[in-house]
Scaffold this active site. Structure first.
Site, PDB file in Angstrom:
ATOM      1  N   ASP A   1       0.843  -1.209   0.000  1.00 59.07           N
ATOM      2  CA  ASP A   1       0.000   0.000   0.000  1.00 59.07           C
ATOM      3  C   ASP A   1       0.873   1.252   0.000  1.00 59.07           C
ATOM      4  OD1 ASP A   1       0.832  -0.601   2.674  1.00 59.07           O
ATOM      5  OD2 ASP A   1      -0.702   0.777   3.452  1.00 59.07           O
TER       6      ASP A   1
ATOM      7  N   GLU B   1      -0.148  -0.975   5.701  1.00 59.93           N
ATOM      8  CA  GLU B   1       0.940  -0.627   6.611  1.00 59.93           C
ATOM      9  C   GLU B   1       0.896   0.850   6.972  1.00 59.93           C
ATOM     10  OE1 GLU B   1       4.985   0.625   7.950  1.00 59.93           O
ATOM     11  OE2 GLU B   1       3.890   1.342   6.203  1.00 59.93           O
TER      12      GLU B   1
END
Lengths: 359, 359
Positions: free
Chosen positions: A74, A129
């Site tokens: 991400d 994350e």
């Protein structure tokens, strides 16, 4: 999106550009996770598992050691900085170039091009994350499938300027509350002052001497600090409560329980009314004395540095796997609108890893 | 309002009820100020002056001493507790019964019934005592017409349970600011902690021993207290600023300058970055050793008590006039919805004052 496949024959810098052009802001990683899974399933030497939008691929060669290469797929929100752009100086610009699609490209290139590594490999690609800790995909995999993360040593391919950053310190936050009794400040002797009662806490903090232990070859540096203080009712009232918020950053040779005991002991004679553990995450040993890690360090060169802040390596440590950060890109450029990476750094990192895994 | 005149031949308790039924919340004192002025102008032995909604009336008998009787004519907001009600136990209920229309009734009764006092008298009726200090009518008169407030001794007819409360302590508020340098709390040694820098301030406060000097016969009791403390940026940041708000309540034998010097000296070795005087009002000596005051105390009986909180007597003190509080009613009932006064206390206070002024 026209093309949802990933071509792992591209070189690592080109593959990074391709990954940056494949938007995957936190919470919207599914298309990229699908593409990563499909690309990995096409590689016959890997076993592929998936949990949510987290993909784990493994070699199963029966090697004496197993090494994990992990990265999050991400990014922070795109801010007009996608698609990527390679400038004439060889700098690749765009959201995720540095944090950390260049690292993910290195993972994918190693997965595709090293079918018979000297150590068994586990590739972990995880989501979320960049957002709240409870959403973190690595945490979810660690809880649901800890066996997928078994290994002797782990590398998180976060940006570190191509230097090895080992382990991380733990962080404990406690609230120390003192108690008093309200009174009008014109008749202070009718009450007792909770702010004055905090004086010994601040005195101890001001006199604190940090420990700087060497753990697995790296010198850490602890810290014990008031990060907030709050007390007072009104300017004419003796305050009945005061709270000192203390943050203890501790070296990874202490367990969580030991860190908490240390702080309790440190303030034991301070007449604290309430001692509240507000937040606590343990540290991670760098594990650089492990043979796999030592060989890694020798292969990539440079001098390993301790990581003082908390990072996802601590999740591996909690599973008994020493871990380091190592990846292309400058950490200070992460999350910036002008995020970028020198394109040549990416294949360099790939080559160093390949050298270590094929020597 | 049907009747806007005041009948000063009523007894003090009846007059109090009449005053309570004459609403005069802070900011809306004009009708009552008009009525007070008209009633006083009808008394040939008094000279009457007016400034805004403040009325000052004086005898001019050439006596050796001049005594001031002062009271505010405003009340806190009415809370369904007007008109007044006298119950079967002789208790008068209503907004202002205690704070302080009973005291104002005593002033008016003395003004009307003691045409030839043994000391010259000055009666002061002022507005806006219950709201912000800058609106206070006594302050406005003191600034515009300090000569109207000249005298040897002043009595504020605030509720004191019929006991003499002498003088008042001064109050000084200072902000003590310490400075640091921000850093991530994982690398605390890169910064410096402003909360830790406040440790010596709290240590000094905790060790402070109050002075309890006798001033004009009354024992005061000083106090030096942190009333607020504030510092912190975020739970992972070393704070660069901390503020301790300190309130010094001091006996009226110190001047304002002396009080400020004391506090500066007290914290001189604390490495304070900024020392800010946030608020300061001086105290008032009780003046009970003055002959007029001593005679007053003898006449009303009881034992004088020091006043620890700040009150309007300090305004007289600033003009060089020692002052005390003395009036009917329990101070703890002021500003309450069930505010009340024992009706018999009001003529009792009147009689004691009359005895002193006619002996």
């Amino acid at each position: 999106m026209a093309d949802t496949t990933l071509d792992l024959t591209l070189d690592a810098a080109e593959l990074t550009a391709r990954l940056v052009d494949f938007p995957s802001e936190s919470g919207n990683e599914k298309p990229l996770a699908d593409a990563v899974e499909a690309a990995l399933r096409a590689l016959p030497h890997l076993t592929v598992d998936r949990y949510g939008n987290n993909v784990v691929a493994r070699t199963n060669l029966g090697r004496a050691e197993r090494v994990i290469l992990a990265g999050h797929i991400d990014t922070v929100p795109i801010a007009g900085n996608v698609p990527s752009r390679l400038d004439e100086d060889g700098v690749l610009w765009g959201c995720g170039t540095c944090d950390m699609k260049s690292g993910v490209a290195v993972q994918l290139r190693i997965a595709a091009t090293v079918p018979a590594p000297n150590r068994d490999l586990t590739f972990v690609f995880y989501d979320n994350e960049e957002v709240a800790a409870h959403l973190n995909g690595l945490k979810h995999v660690a809880e649901a499938h800890p066996d997928w993360l078994a290994g002797d040593f782990a590398i998180l391919l976060e940006p570190t300027d191509g230097q090895v950053e080992g382990g991380c310190q733990g962080t404990l936050r406690v609230l120390l509350k003192t108690k008093g009794e309200r009174a009008h400040s014109a008749r202070a002797w009718m009450g007792s002052n909770a702010i004055h009662a905090a004086a010994p806490i601040l005195a101890k903090l001001a006199a604190y001497e940090p420990r700087t232990p060497v753990v697995d070859g790296l010198r850490f540096h602890e810290g014990l600090n008031a990060v907030r203080i709050e007390g007072g009712v009104a300017t004419n009232v003796i305050p009945d409560a005061c709270t000192v918020v203390v943050n203890f950053r501790y070296a990874p040779d202490r367990s969580e329980a030991e860190a908490e005991d240390f702080v309790r002991d440190f303030f034991a004679d301070c007449d604290i009314d309430e001692f509240i553990v507000d937040d606590h995450t343990g540290g991670a040993r760098p594990g650089l004395t492990h043979p796999a890690a030592a060989a890694f360090l020798a292969a990539v060169g440079g001098e390993a540095r301790p990581k003082f802040g908390w990072t996802d390596v601590a999740r591996f440590s909690a599973l008994g796997v020493p871990a380091v950060n190592y990846g292309p890109g400058a950490p200070l450029l992460a999350h910036k609108v002008d995020e970028r990476v020198r394109a040549s750094e990416i294949p360099e990192a790939e080559e160093r890893l390949r050298a270590w895994l094929t020597s």
